[in-house]
Design a protein around this motif. Structure first.
Motif, PDB file in Angstrom:
ATOM      1  N   ALA A 229       4.440  -8.705  -8.587  1.00 40.49           N
ATOM      2  CA  ALA A 229       3.265  -7.911  -8.229  1.00 40.49           C
ATOM      3  C   ALA A 229       3.392  -6.455  -8.645  1.00 40.49           C
ATOM      4  CB  ALA A 229       3.026  -7.990  -6.719  1.00 40.49           C
ATOM      5  N   GLY A 230       4.528  -6.054  -9.213  1.00 38.83           N
ATOM      6  CA  GLY A 230       4.726  -4.667  -9.601  1.00 38.83           C
ATOM      7  C   GLY A 230       3.936  -4.295 -10.835  1.00 38.83           C
ATOM      8  N   PRO A 231       3.836  -3.010 -11.120  1.00 46.95           N
ATOM      9  CA  PRO A 231       3.101  -2.557 -12.305  1.00 46.95           C
ATOM     10  C   PRO A 231       3.838  -2.935 -13.585  1.00 46.95           C
ATOM     11  CG  PRO A 231       4.228  -0.716 -11.284  1.00 46.95           C
ATOM     12  CD  PRO A 231       4.431  -1.888 -10.371  1.00 46.95           C
ATOM     13  N   ALA A 232       3.068  -3.111 -14.643  1.00 45.27           N
ATOM     14  CA  ALA A 232       3.639  -3.480 -15.937  1.00 45.27           C
ATOM     15  C   ALA A 232       3.839  -2.236 -16.788  1.00 45.27           C
ATOM     16  CB  ALA A 232       2.717  -4.462 -16.663  1.00 45.27           C
ATOM     17  N   GLY A 233       4.985  -2.181 -17.454  1.00 43.35           N
ATOM     18  CA  GLY A 233       5.253  -1.086 -18.387  1.00 43.35           C
ATOM     19  C   GLY A 233       5.448   0.255 -17.720  1.00 43.35           C
ATOM     20  N   GLY A 234       5.959   0.283 -16.482  1.00 45.52           N
ATOM     21  CA  GLY A 234       6.237   1.542 -15.826  1.00 45.52           C
ATOM     22  C   GLY A 234       5.012   2.328 -15.420  1.00 45.52           C
ATOM     23  N   GLU A 235       3.882   1.653 -15.200  1.00 41.90           N
ATOM     24  CA  GLU A 235       2.674   2.349 -14.773  1.00 41.90           C
ATOM     25  C   GLU A 235       2.821   2.847 -13.338  1.00 41.90           C
ATOM     26  OE1 GLU A 235      -0.514  -0.341 -15.239  1.00 41.90           O
ATOM     27  OE2 GLU A 235      -0.409  -0.398 -17.432  1.00 41.90           O
ATOM     28  N   SER A 236       2.113   3.915 -13.050  1.00 37.05           N
ATOM     29  CA  SER A 236       2.148   4.469 -11.699  1.00 37.05           C
ATOM     30  C   SER A 236       1.179   3.696 -10.794  1.00 37.05           C
ATOM     31  CB  SER A 236       1.772   5.949 -11.721  1.00 37.05           C
ATOM     32  OG  SER A 236       0.464   6.119 -12.244  1.00 37.05           O
ATOM     33  N   VAL A 237       1.418   3.797  -9.502  1.00 38.80           N
ATOM     34  CA  VAL A 237       0.599   3.107  -8.514  1.00 38.80           C
ATOM     35  C   VAL A 237       0.042   4.136  -7.544  1.00 38.80           C
ATOM     36  CG1 VAL A 237       0.579   1.366  -6.680  1.00 38.80           C
ATOM     37  CG2 VAL A 237       1.963   0.996  -8.727  1.00 38.80           C
TER      38      VAL A 237
ATOM     39  N   ALA B 248      -5.517   9.165  -5.195  1.00 45.93           N
ATOM     40  CA  ALA B 248      -4.939   8.942  -6.520  1.00 45.93           C
ATOM     41  C   ALA B 248      -3.478   9.371  -6.630  1.00 45.93           C
ATOM     42  CB  ALA B 248      -5.764   9.686  -7.576  1.00 45.93           C
ATOM     43  N   TYR B 249      -2.873   9.800  -5.528  1.00 46.59           N
ATOM     44  CA  TYR B 249      -1.473  10.235  -5.571  1.00 46.59           C
ATOM     45  C   TYR B 249      -0.575   9.045  -5.930  1.00 46.59           C
ATOM     46  CZ  TYR B 249       2.948  12.322  -4.111  1.00 46.59           C
ATOM     47  OH  TYR B 249       4.240  12.798  -4.076  1.00 46.59           O
ATOM     48  N   SER B 250       0.383   9.277  -6.829  1.00 44.15           N
ATOM     49  CA  SER B 250       1.283   8.217  -7.286  1.00 44.15           C
ATOM     50  C   SER B 250       2.514   8.169  -6.387  1.00 44.15           C
ATOM     51  CB  SER B 250       1.708   8.457  -8.738  1.00 44.15           C
ATOM     52  OG  SER B 250       0.573   8.464  -9.592  1.00 44.15           O
TER      53      SER B 250
ATOM     54  N   ALA C   6      -8.425   4.368   0.893  1.00 45.46           N
ATOM     55  CA  ALA C   6      -8.956   5.585   0.275  1.00 45.46           C
ATOM     56  C   ALA C   6      -9.611   6.477   1.320  1.00 45.46           C
ATOM     57  CB  ALA C   6      -9.960   5.212  -0.822  1.00 45.46           C
ATOM     58  N   THR C   7     -10.323   5.867   2.268  1.00 48.71           N
ATOM     59  CA  THR C   7     -10.958   6.650   3.329  1.00 48.71           C
ATOM     60  C   THR C   7      -9.914   7.343   4.198  1.00 48.71           C
ATOM     61  OG1 THR C   7     -12.817   5.102   3.355  1.00 48.71           O
ATOM     62  CG2 THR C   7     -12.534   6.528   5.274  1.00 48.71           C
ATOM     63  N   ALA C   8      -8.811   6.660   4.481  1.00 48.72           N
ATOM     64  CA  ALA C   8      -7.746   7.269   5.278  1.00 48.72           C
ATOM     65  C   ALA C   8      -7.127   8.452   4.549  1.00 48.72           C
ATOM     66  CB  ALA C   8      -6.685   6.221   5.600  1.00 48.72           C
TER      67      ALA C   8
END
Length: 224
Positions: free
Chosen positions: A43-51, A88-90, A70-72
């Motif tokens: 379930a992790g990101p592919a290619g070192g993408e940020s989450v 949008a904070y990684s 997002a509301t929180a």
């Protein structure tokens, strides 16, 4: 002697069975943890993408929907390393995420970054939970809460609900007529009634003066 030997063999067999069952449970737990870690890695990101942080707290099941995450964040209820963050904070491994949601504070340390929502057994492998214990549930049910299928409340039930709500019985009765507006209306109504009962004003010549009711009555009687 033979009986003692048989007892010893039975004890050894029982101990061996207990050890065998314990080994089986440990092996099953290890296998479950391994499968959960494998699912989390998938379930992790592919290619070192940020989450994004709103996506991560939704993926690890800290909130029910991503929009709630997002509301929180927009409401200032999500902090990363002590700082309020935007949706949008990684997030990174080792970050401390504090979330206040539904009356409870969650404090977790990111152990694995994922971007897809996973099941509860897999989600707990993605963070270290340092959250305080949840507040105890109130022993008394909220006032006005009735069981499903209980039907309409009786008079006794309503009195009990009013007592629980801190209301006095009969406080919702009709308003007394001694209020200022009601008194004014009553005075106006009585005055109007007295004016109506006074009859028409005398319009004859000034020297004759108004006729009394007795004279009117006698005139009417003689006239008849």
């Amino acid at each position: 002697m033979a009986s003692q030997g048989a007892d010893g063999e039975m004890k050894d067999a029982g101990a061996g069975g207990a050890r065998g069952s314990g080994d089986t449970e440990a092996a099953a737990a290890t296998a479950g943890a391994a499968s959960a870690a494998k699912a989390a890695a998938a379930a992790g990101p592919a290619g070192g993408e940020s989450v994004r942080v709103d996506s991560w707290i939704w993926s690890v099941r800290l909130v029910k929907t991503r929009s709630m995450g997002a509301t929180a964040c927009r409401g200032g209820h999500v902090r990363v390393n002590g700082e309020r963050v935007k949706p949008a904070y990684s997030v990174r491994v080792g970050d401390e995420v504090r979330l206040r949601h539904e009356g409870r504070e969650r404090v977790v340390v990111v152990k694995r970054v994922i971007r897809k929502r996973v099941g509860a057994p897999v989600a707990v492998e993605c963070y270290v939970d340092n959250s305080p214990p949840p507040p105890p549930r109130e022993a008394v049910a909220p006032a006005g809460l009735r069981d499903r299928g209980a039907g309409r409340p009786t008079k006794r039930d309503r009195r009990e609900l009013e007592r629980l709500r801190g209301m006095q019985t009969g406080s919702s009765g009709p308003v007394s007529s001694s209020g200022p507006s009601t008194g004014t209306t009553g005075a106006t109504g009585s005055a109007g009634t007295s004016r109506r009962s006074a009859g028409p004003r005398w319009s004859g010549p000034p020297w004759a003066g108004p006729r009394s009711s007795g004279s009117s009555g006698s005139s009417g009687t003689s006239g008849s």
